[in-house]
Design an enzyme around this catalytic site. Structure first.
Site, PDB file in Angstrom:
ATOM      1  N   ASP A  91      30.434  38.991  50.817  1.00 34.72           N
ATOM      2  CA  ASP A  91      31.506  38.190  50.228  1.00 34.72           C
ATOM      3  C   ASP A  91      31.464  36.781  50.830  1.00 34.72           C
ATOM      4  O   ASP A  91      31.770  36.597  52.012  1.00 34.72           O
ATOM      5  CB  ASP A  91      32.863  38.855  50.501  1.00 34.72           C
ATOM      6  CG  ASP A  91      33.992  38.146  49.777  1.00 34.72           C
ATOM      7  OD1 ASP A  91      34.159  36.915  49.962  1.00 34.72           O
ATOM      8  OD2 ASP A  91      34.712  38.809  49.008  1.00 34.72           O
ATOM      9  N   ARG A 137      38.387  36.728  41.656  1.00 35.60           N
ATOM     10  CA  ARG A 137      37.936  37.814  40.810  1.00 35.60           C
ATOM     11  C   ARG A 137      38.807  39.031  41.065  1.00 35.60           C
ATOM     12  O   ARG A 137      38.919  39.484  42.199  1.00 35.60           O
ATOM     13  CB  ARG A 137      36.488  38.120  41.208  1.00 35.60           C
ATOM     14  CG  ARG A 137      35.634  38.528  40.081  1.00 35.60           C
ATOM     15  CD  ARG A 137      34.204  38.555  40.511  1.00 35.60           C
ATOM     16  NE  ARG A 137      33.923  39.435  41.625  1.00 35.60           N
ATOM     17  CZ  ARG A 137      32.780  40.065  41.781  1.00 35.60           C
ATOM     18  NH1 ARG A 137      31.822  39.912  40.893  1.00 35.60           N
ATOM     19  NH2 ARG A 137      32.552  40.817  42.829  1.00 35.60           N
ATOM     20  N   THR A 183      38.998  44.712  37.621  1.00 36.22           N
ATOM     21  CA  THR A 183      38.415  44.341  36.311  1.00 36.22           C
ATOM     22  C   THR A 183      37.195  43.435  36.451  1.00 36.22           C
ATOM     23  O   THR A 183      36.431  43.263  35.501  1.00 36.22           O
ATOM     24  CB  THR A 183      39.449  43.587  35.465  1.00 36.22           C
ATOM     25  OG1 THR A 183      39.742  42.337  36.134  1.00 36.22           O
ATOM     26  CG2 THR A 183      40.737  44.386  35.300  1.00 36.22           C
TER      27      THR A 183
HETATM   28  C1  PRP Z   1      33.507  34.873  44.528  1.00 31.81           C
HETATM   29  C2  PRP Z   1      32.561  33.709  44.370  1.00 31.81           C
HETATM   30  C3  PRP Z   1      32.697  33.361  42.910  1.00 31.81           C
HETATM   31  C4  PRP Z   1      32.932  34.719  42.284  1.00 31.81           C
HETATM   32  C5  PRP Z   1      31.656  35.161  41.641  1.00 31.81           C
HETATM   33  O1  PRP Z   1      34.795  34.423  44.631  1.00 31.81           O
HETATM   34  O2  PRP Z   1      32.834  32.645  45.223  1.00 31.81           O
HETATM   35  O3  PRP Z   1      33.758  32.476  42.625  1.00 31.81           O
HETATM   36  O4  PRP Z   1      33.277  35.629  43.342  1.00 31.81           O
HETATM   37  O5  PRP Z   1      31.842  36.321  40.927  1.00 31.81           O
HETATM   38  P1  PRP Z   1      31.704  36.385  39.340  1.00 31.81           P
HETATM   39  O6  PRP Z   1      30.474  35.649  38.981  1.00 31.81           O
HETATM   40  O7  PRP Z   1      31.609  37.868  39.072  1.00 31.81           O
HETATM   41  O8  PRP Z   1      32.945  35.803  38.739  1.00 31.81           O
HETATM   42  P2  PRP Z   1      36.029  35.439  44.868  1.00 31.81           P
HETATM   43  O9  PRP Z   1      36.604  35.886  43.561  1.00 31.81           O
HETATM   44  O10 PRP Z   1      35.612  36.520  45.814  1.00 31.81           O
HETATM   45  O11 PRP Z   1      37.134  34.518  45.510  1.00 31.81           O
HETATM   46  P3  PRP Z   1      37.123  33.728  46.911  1.00 31.81           P
HETATM   47  O12 PRP Z   1      36.096  32.641  46.810  1.00 31.81           O
HETATM   48  O13 PRP Z   1      38.509  33.205  46.966  1.00 31.81           O
HETATM   49  O14 PRP Z   1      36.809  34.699  48.013  1.00 31.81           O
HETATM   50  N1  URA Z   2      31.338  37.244  45.154  1.00 31.37           N
HETATM   51  C1  URA Z   2      30.808  37.217  46.395  1.00 31.37           C
HETATM   52  O1  URA Z   2      31.317  36.547  47.301  1.00 31.37           O
HETATM   53  N2  URA Z   2      29.703  37.950  46.622  1.00 31.37           N
HETATM   54  C2  URA Z   2      29.113  38.696  45.672  1.00 31.37           C
HETATM   55  O2  URA Z   2      28.091  39.347  45.942  1.00 31.37           O
HETATM   56  C3  URA Z   2      29.687  38.705  44.382  1.00 31.37           C
HETATM   57  C4  URA Z   2      30.793  37.959  44.149  1.00 31.37           C
END
Ligand code: PRP
Ligand code: URA
Length: 210
Positions: free
Chosen positions: A201, A105, A109
């Protein structure tokens, strides 16, 4: 077309989700809890697997008994955090194949950025369960499911651990044909797109990064 999302009410799942939320839970225990919750959730997500009868000889007699009728599953974790759910899912369905979709993400944005997609070659014969612990805005899940749909799987389900109402609504609107399974439905998103109360996170907590 869209079914009501499945929101777990099992005491074991709720207990483990509380431990996950605790900021003092370290990465080792966090990973174990994600795996355990995924196993418990998989019981629900596979409840509709079709059965057929086979003949089996017990030490006492010959009888007919049920087995899963050749349904093929694939799990598709959304990288990175979805990787934490794979071991739990495979523990329950060892014959399943595993595909991977890489998305992160954009912190400004909040839109998903695609960087990887590798799915089983026979995805057209498989029922897919997409794995990601967090459903926040819903952007990542919507994008991942759209990528999978382009390859024509038999069906798709989405399984997460914590969902925000905003993500639940967005995903249901974008993909009304995809059933959603989650362990907890939280209150809202904050200004940075984090789930409140959430667990922080998920990727950082699983992999010990920051
Ligand atoms: C986190 C999570 C989802 C996403 C959710 O991943 O594991 O994939 O955010 O957010 P959304 O519903 O607003 O799209 P992240 O983008 O932090 O990546 P990562 O798993 O590599 O840390
Ligand atoms: N991704 C995460 O890992 N945690 C949140 O709360 C939202 C998005």
């Amino acid at each position: 077309m869209s079914e009501k999302p499945f929101i777990a009410d099992h005491p074991l799942i709720q207990h483990k989700v509380t431990l996950l939320r605790d900021k003092n839970t370290g990465s080792k225990e966090f990973r174990e809890l994600i795996q355990e919750i995924t196993e418990l959730m998989c019981y629900e997500a596979t409840r509709d697997l079709p059965l057929c009868e086979v003949e089996v000889e017990t030490p006492i007699t010959l009888t007919r008994s049920k087995v899963i009728s050749g349904r093929k599953l694939a799990f598709v974790p959304i990288l990175r955090a979805g990787m934490g759910m794979v071991d739990g899912a495979i523990e329950l369905v060892p014959a399943a194949k595993v595909g991977h979709i890489g998305l992160f993400r954009d912190p400004e944005t909040l839109k998903p950025v695609e960087y990887y997609c590798k799915l089983p070659g026979d995805i057209g014969e498989r029922d897919v369960i997409v794995l990601d612990p967090m459903l926040a805005t819903g952007g990542s899940a919507i994008d991942a499911i759209s990528q999978i749909k382009e390859r024509g799987p038999k069906s798709i389900k989405f399984m997460c651990i914590i969902a925000a109402p905003e993500g639940m609504k967005a995903l249901t609107e974008a993909h009304p044909d995809v059933p959603i399974y989650c362990a907890a439905l939280d209150e809202r998103l904050d200004d940075h797109g984090y789930i409140v109360p959430g667990l922080g996170d998920a990727g950082d907590r699983i992999f010990g990064t920051r």
